[in-house]
Structures are given as C-alpha cells and as structure tokens.
Motif scaffolding. Structure first.
Motif, PDB file in Angstrom:
ATOM      1  N   THR A  11       9.104  12.522  10.204  1.00  0.00           N
ATOM      2  CA  THR A  11       7.890  13.179   9.722  1.00  0.00           C
ATOM      3  C   THR A  11       8.149  14.042   8.491  1.00  0.00           C
ATOM      4  OG1 THR A  11       6.982  13.180  11.945  1.00  0.00           O
ATOM      5  CG2 THR A  11       5.982  14.697  10.379  1.00  0.00           C
ATOM      6  N   ALA A  12       9.150  14.908   8.555  1.00  0.00           N
ATOM      7  CA  ALA A  12       9.398  15.824   7.430  1.00  0.00           C
ATOM      8  C   ALA A  12       9.760  15.047   6.168  1.00  0.00           C
ATOM      9  CB  ALA A  12      10.506  16.807   7.794  1.00  0.00           C
ATOM     10  N   ASP A  16       7.537  15.095   2.748  1.00  0.00           N
ATOM     11  CA  ASP A  16       8.173  15.518   1.502  1.00  0.00           C
ATOM     12  C   ASP A  16       7.994  14.458   0.419  1.00  0.00           C
ATOM     13  OD1 ASP A  16      10.013  17.282   0.008  1.00  0.00           O
ATOM     14  OD2 ASP A  16      11.290  15.500   0.060  1.00  0.00           O
ATOM     15  N   LEU A  17       8.197  13.194   0.794  1.00  0.00           N
ATOM     16  CA  LEU A  17       8.041  12.111  -0.180  1.00  0.00           C
ATOM     17  C   LEU A  17       6.586  12.003  -0.640  1.00  0.00           C
ATOM     18  CD1 LEU A  17       8.982   9.684  -1.775  1.00  0.00           C
ATOM     19  CD2 LEU A  17       8.858   8.316   0.320  1.00  0.00           C
ATOM     20  N   LEU A  18       5.644  12.083   0.302  1.00  0.00           N
ATOM     21  CA  LEU A  18       4.238  11.935  -0.086  1.00  0.00           C
ATOM     22  C   LEU A  18       3.780  13.105  -0.961  1.00  0.00           C
ATOM     23  CD1 LEU A  18       1.691  10.290  -0.071  1.00  0.00           C
ATOM     24  CD2 LEU A  18       1.084  11.286   2.140  1.00  0.00           C
ATOM     25  N   LEU A  19       4.335  14.291  -0.745  1.00  0.00           N
ATOM     26  CA  LEU A  19       3.988  15.412  -1.626  1.00  0.00           C
ATOM     27  C   LEU A  19       4.470  15.147  -3.051  1.00  0.00           C
ATOM     28  CD1 LEU A  19       4.649  18.418   0.771  1.00  0.00           C
ATOM     29  CD2 LEU A  19       2.467  17.866  -0.349  1.00  0.00           C
ATOM     30  N   VAL A  36      -2.106  17.101   2.633  1.00  0.00           N
ATOM     31  CA  VAL A  36      -1.299  15.871   2.626  1.00  0.00           C
ATOM     32  C   VAL A  36      -0.648  15.579   3.981  1.00  0.00           C
ATOM     33  CG1 VAL A  36       0.811  14.866   1.638  1.00  0.00           C
ATOM     34  CG2 VAL A  36      -0.973  15.777   0.133  1.00  0.00           C
ATOM     35  N   PRO A  37      -0.060  16.570   4.671  1.00  0.00           N
ATOM     36  CA  PRO A  37       0.543  16.258   5.985  1.00  0.00           C
ATOM     37  C   PRO A  37      -0.469  15.690   6.976  1.00  0.00           C
ATOM     38  CG  PRO A  37       1.350  18.356   5.172  1.00  0.00           C
ATOM     39  CD  PRO A  37       0.240  17.951   4.252  1.00  0.00           C
ATOM     40  N   ARG A  56      18.012   8.395   3.070  1.00  0.00           N
ATOM     41  CA  ARG A  56      16.836   9.050   2.490  1.00  0.00           C
ATOM     42  C   ARG A  56      15.634   8.110   2.575  1.00  0.00           C
ATOM     43  NH1 ARG A  56      16.197   8.429  -3.418  1.00  0.00           N
ATOM     44  NH2 ARG A  56      14.234   9.441  -3.942  1.00  0.00           N
ATOM     45  N   ILE A  57      14.474   8.654   2.939  1.00  0.00           N
ATOM     46  CA  ILE A  57      13.259   7.834   3.010  1.00  0.00           C
ATOM     47  C   ILE A  57      12.715   7.637   1.601  1.00  0.00           C
ATOM     48  CG2 ILE A  57      10.882   7.755   3.850  1.00  0.00           C
ATOM     49  CD1 ILE A  57      11.933   9.216   6.362  1.00  0.00           C
TER      50      ILE A  57
END
Ligand SMILES: CC(C)(COP(=O)(O)OP(=O)(O)OC[C@H]1O[C@@H](n2cnc3c(N)ncnc32)[C@H](O)[C@@H]1OP(=O)(O)O)[C@@H](O)C(=O)NCCC(=O)NCCS
Length: 174
Positions: A11-12, A16-19, A36-37, A56-57
């Motif tokens: 999730t985190a 972080d990536l989507l932000l 965003v979350p 890393r995602i």
C-alpha cells in the motif's frame, strides 16, 4: 521485472508512486494530493497487480467491478453484455522514470487477460485529455464506444472516453 498480485504490504509503495504520477501527469484527474490514497484504495477492486523491480514498485493496475457504474452502462450498451460480464481496468500507472519501455502495455494485457480468465470482458474509461494512455489503448486495439461527462462536487466536469477491449486480443509478445 516481476508482475505479481498486490498485497497489503504494497500500500505505502503504491501510494508513494501514485503521488509522484499525480504531480507529473495530473492523474488521477481533479483530485487533491490528500485524496490520492483514497482513490487507490478502491472499494470495488476485485484484483490488482504491481510491477516490481529491484524491490521497488514501478507500476500498478487493478480490476474493478462496481455496481451501477456509468462506464459499465455505456460499455454494456455497446457490447450487449450484462454488467457482471465486464470488468473495469483501473488505476493503471507507471513510474515516470520507467515510461516507454513497454511496461504499461504489459500491465494492460495482464489485466485484460486476467479479466478474460474470470469470464469477463475488460473495459475502461480514460480522461479525454490524457493522450499517452489513449495512445496505448488504441495501439492495443481497444475500441472507443462512448463518452461520459460527469459533474464533480468541486465544480469541474470529468470528461471521459469509454473503451472496450478487443474480442480477439493481439497475442504478439512484447
Ligand atoms: C499511460 C501509461 C500507463 C503508459 O505507460 P508506459 O509504460 O509508458 O507505456 P508503454 O511503454 O507500454 O507504451 C505502449 C504504447 O503506448 C503509446 N504511448 C505510451 N505513452 C505515450 C506517450 N507519452 N505519447 C504517445 N504514445 C504513448 C505508444 O503507442 C506506446 O508504444 P511505443 O512506445 O512503441 O510507441 C503511463 O504514461 C502513465 O502511467 N501515465 C500516467 C497515468 C495514466 O494516465 N494512467 C491512465 C489512466 S486511464
């Protein structure tokens, strides 16, 4: 590069990536960073996958099956399929530093293939101003079947194209 099912532990990393994507691409549209979350949490998510590289995602895609969804209504009118025979490909995003290496195409094909395995036709909506994903979907043979104009609480209107996946997917390797 590993494509695997998303877990709670991701999730985190996904947020972080989507932000980062939100800052660069303005996707998701018409949302503030603090929203965003919640956008990613997606209460109607039925499956989701991440692309992981070196721990890393670097990419994400999901399938959603919401009830009474306008995109599914438009897609159903175009295809004749009942709502429960379709799944929405949602929340597709790739790390900015990993773009144009074919990863978006891989995740899109993965999600559409999984929908088929679930007995569902993959469909989606996309902001009309988002040229890169539109180019991706059309290069994969997805068909534009309609549009939506959804007024948002904050004032703007969400202008969307609705696409359905090809009935006979192109199985070229990437
Ligand atoms: C859309 C997105 C997922 C594409 O990911 P990607 O890994 O860069 O895409 P790929 O490398 O697999 O590209 C596949 C094809 O899509 C098209 N495409 C992708 N990005 C493009 C761009 N910026 N301009 C034009 N065409 C583009 C091209 O046809 C490309 O094939 P090519 O590189 O051989 O020309 C990525 O740009 C992204 O995360 N955007 C922000 C989030 C977003 O808009 N998501 C869509 C929500 S509906």
């Amino acid at each position: 590069m590993l494509i695997r099912a998303k877990t709670e532990a991701d999730t985190a990393g996904c947020v972080d990536l989507l932000l980062r994507v939100h800052r660069q691409d303005n996707y998701p549209l018409h949302l503030a960073p603090h929203e965003v979350p919640g956008f990613l949490a997606g209460e109607h998510e039925t499956a989701a996958w991440v692309a992981e590289q070196d721990g890393r995602i670097v990419g994400h895609v999901a399938l959603h099956c919401p009830p009474d969804d306008p995109t599914l209504t438009v897609a159903g009118n175009a295809t004749g399929l009942p709502t429960d025979a379709m799944a929405l490909v949602s929340r597709l995003f790739i790390a900015p530093d990993r773009r144009r290496s074919g990863l978006g195409r891989v995740l899109l094909r993965h999600a559409a293939g999984q929908a088929r395995a679930f007995g569902q036709r993959a469909v989606l909506d996309v902001g009309q101003a988002l040229a890169p994903p539109i180019a991706l979907y059309e290069s994969e043979g997805w068909n534009r079947v309609g549009e939506l104009h959804i007024p948002l609480d904050a004032g703007p209107v969400l202008d969307l194209w609705v696409y359905v996946s090809p009935e006979s997917p192109d199985l070229r390797m990437v």
